[in-house]
Motif scaffolding. Structure first.
Motif, short mmCIF file in Angstrom:
data_model
loop_
_atom_site.label_atom_id
_atom_site.label_comp_id
_atom_site.label_asym_id
_atom_site.label_seq_id
_atom_site.Cartn_x
_atom_site.Cartn_y
_atom_site.Cartn_z
N ASN A 115 0.96 9.99 4.55
CA ASN A 115 2.30 10.01 5.14
C ASN A 115 2.49 8.76 5.98
O ASN A 115 2.07 8.70 7.13
N GLU A 116 3.08 7.76 5.35
CA GLU A 116 3.22 6.45 5.98
C GLU A 116 4.40 6.44 6.96
O GLU A 116 5.41 7.10 6.71
N PRO A 117 4.26 5.67 8.05
CA PRO A 117 5.40 5.56 8.97
C PRO A 117 6.53 4.73 8.35
O PRO A 117 6.23 3.80 7.61
N PRO A 118 7.79 5.02 8.65
CA PRO A 118 8.25 6.18 9.42
C PRO A 118 8.23 7.44 8.55
O PRO A 118 8.49 7.36 7.36
N CYS A 119 7.93 8.57 9.18
CA CYS A 119 7.83 9.82 8.42
C CYS A 119 8.25 10.99 9.29
O CYS A 119 7.78 11.13 10.43
N SER A 120 9.14 11.80 8.74
CA SER A 120 9.62 12.95 9.50
C SER A 120 8.61 14.08 9.42
O SER A 120 7.78 14.14 8.51
N ALA A 121 8.68 15.00 10.38
CA ALA A 121 7.79 16.17 10.39
C ALA A 121 8.12 17.11 9.25
O ALA A 121 7.34 18.01 8.94
N LEU A 122 9.27 16.91 8.61
CA LEU A 122 9.72 17.82 7.55
C LEU A 122 9.38 17.29 6.16
O LEU A 122 9.64 17.97 5.17
N ALA A 123 8.81 16.09 6.09
CA ALA A 123 8.53 15.49 4.77
C ALA A 123 7.62 16.41 3.96
O ALA A 123 6.64 16.94 4.47
N ALA A 124 7.98 16.59 2.68
CA ALA A 124 7.21 17.49 1.81
C ALA A 124 6.30 16.66 0.90
O ALA A 124 6.35 15.43 0.89
N CYS A 125 5.49 17.36 0.13
CA CYS A 125 4.59 16.72 -0.83
C CYS A 125 5.41 15.84 -1.77
O CYS A 125 6.42 16.28 -2.32
N ARG A 126 4.97 14.60 -1.94
CA ARG A 126 5.78 13.65 -2.72
C ARG A 126 4.96 12.45 -3.16
O ARG A 126 3.86 12.23 -2.66
N CYS A 127 5.58 11.68 -4.04
CA CYS A 127 5.01 10.40 -4.44
C CYS A 127 5.68 9.33 -3.59
O CYS A 127 6.91 9.36 -3.43
N LEU A 128 4.90 8.43 -3.00
CA LEU A 128 5.51 7.41 -2.15
C LEU A 128 4.82 6.06 -2.31
O LEU A 128 3.76 5.94 -2.90
N GLN A 129 5.47 5.07 -1.75
CA GLN A 129 4.99 3.69 -1.73
C GLN A 129 4.00 3.53 -0.58
O GLN A 129 4.32 3.94 0.54
N LEU A 130 2.84 2.97 -0.83
CA LEU A 130 1.89 2.73 0.27
C LEU A 130 2.27 1.47 1.03
O LEU A 130 2.78 0.51 0.44
N SER A 131 2.00 1.48 2.34
CA SER A 131 2.32 0.30 3.15
C SER A 131 1.26 -0.78 2.92
O SER A 131 0.14 -0.50 2.49
N GLN A 132 1.64 -1.99 3.25
CA GLN A 132 0.69 -3.10 3.15
C GLN A 132 -0.51 -2.83 4.05
O GLN A 132 -1.66 -3.09 3.66
N ALA A 133 -0.27 -2.29 5.25
CA ALA A 133 -1.36 -2.02 6.20
C ALA A 133 -2.38 -1.07 5.57
O ALA A 133 -3.60 -1.27 5.70
N THR A 134 -1.91 -0.05 4.88
CA THR A 134 -2.81 0.93 4.27
C THR A 134 -3.56 0.31 3.11
O THR A 134 -4.76 0.54 2.92
N ARG A 135 -2.88 -0.51 2.33
CA ARG A 135 -3.57 -1.14 1.19
C ARG A 135 -4.66 -2.08 1.70
O ARG A 135 -5.72 -2.20 1.09
#
Ligand code: GLP
Length: 249
Positions: A147-167
């Motif tokens: 769950n990359e920032p920014p991320c709400s507390a309500l975000a559900a299971c999903r496919c997302l883009q990874l941040s450069q920091a995480t990569r």
């Protein structure tokens, strides 16, 4: 923070505490939510050691009931890829403990439609009854799961883009090249994580001290997804002294 904080002198002591909790949860037939990452390696080593010391019938009884759901997986990677989280789990727990196929559930990174796979995985978790004890690591940018920032507390299971920091943070598993780290992942959302009955956040090393301070002591906000964990009534944080160094001032 309404939860409990436990500070141990070093990562091995943290691992021992967490492994004991996992073992107790297995005895209670809890459904585990599992995490990957370097922080978990000593934890899983300590858990393997404890399980292997048990008399065989006791160990078998515990392992037969094993059903866990992992937080996340890279899109495009399957169990045959050594950098996949499926391979990590097989190497850390599945193989050494001879777990039944299907005992360790993860999102399928090879699914043709990752968005549909995220929905399927969330539905499978819900059908199983949700998570009793969720193990969590902490990303250097404050992510939990992916769950990359920014991320709400309500975000559900999903496919997302990874941040450069995480990569960059995870490049070591890809020959040190951030560009080789997949661009997308499937992750349980903050909503599924917060729905777990208990949360166990494990943080070690001086490099995590500042982000742990923000996660636990600043008002919850989307820029630090782990800060939403403060709202959970059954949060326990186990940290080593290095990671906890910024919590007292
Ligand atoms: C990874 C995982 C997280 C993990 C975190 C910390 O990207 N998706 O679940 O907790 O980053 O990793 P590490 O323990 O290697 O610092």
């Amino acid at each position: 923070m309404q939860g409990r904080l436990r500070v141990e002198p070093h990562p091995e002591a943290v691992a021992a505490v967490v492994a004991e909790q996992l073992l107790t949860a297995l005895r209670q037939r809890a459904r585990l939510g599992l995490a990957t990452g370097r922080t978990m390696e000593p934890v899983y080593a300590a858990l393997r050691e404890r399980l292997q010391q048990l008399p065989a019938p006791q160990r078998r009884a515990l392992l037969e009931g094993w059903r866990s759901f992992n937080l996340d997986e890279y899109v495009g990677l399957g169990p045959a890829d050594p950098a996949s989280f499926a391979a990590f789990m097989q190497q850390q727990l599945g193989g050494p403990l001879a777990l039944e196929p299907g005992a360790l559930q993860l999102p399928d990174g090879r699914a043709a439609d990752p968005d549909a796979e995220a929905l399927r995985y969330a539905a499978a978790l819900a059908a199983a009854g949700g998570i009793d004890l969720q193990l969590l690591g902490l990303g250097s940018n404050g992510h939990v799961g992916f769950n990359e920032p920014p991320c709400s507390a309500l975000a559900a299971c999903r496919c997302l883009q990874l941040s450069q920091a995480t990569r960059e943070q995870n490049a070591a598993a890809f020959g040190g090249d951030p560009a080789a780290v997949p661009e997308r992942a499937i992750t349980l959302g903050m909503s599924e994580i917060l729905a777990a009955r208990r949360l166990l956040l494990v943080v070690t090393g001086a490099a995590k001290a500042q982000i742990l301070r923000r996660a636990l002591l600043e008002p919850p906000c989307a820029q630090v997804p782990a800060s939403w964990l403060q709202q959970h009534p059954q949060l326990e944080v186990v940290a080593d002294q290095a990671a906890a160094a910024a919590l007292s001032h």
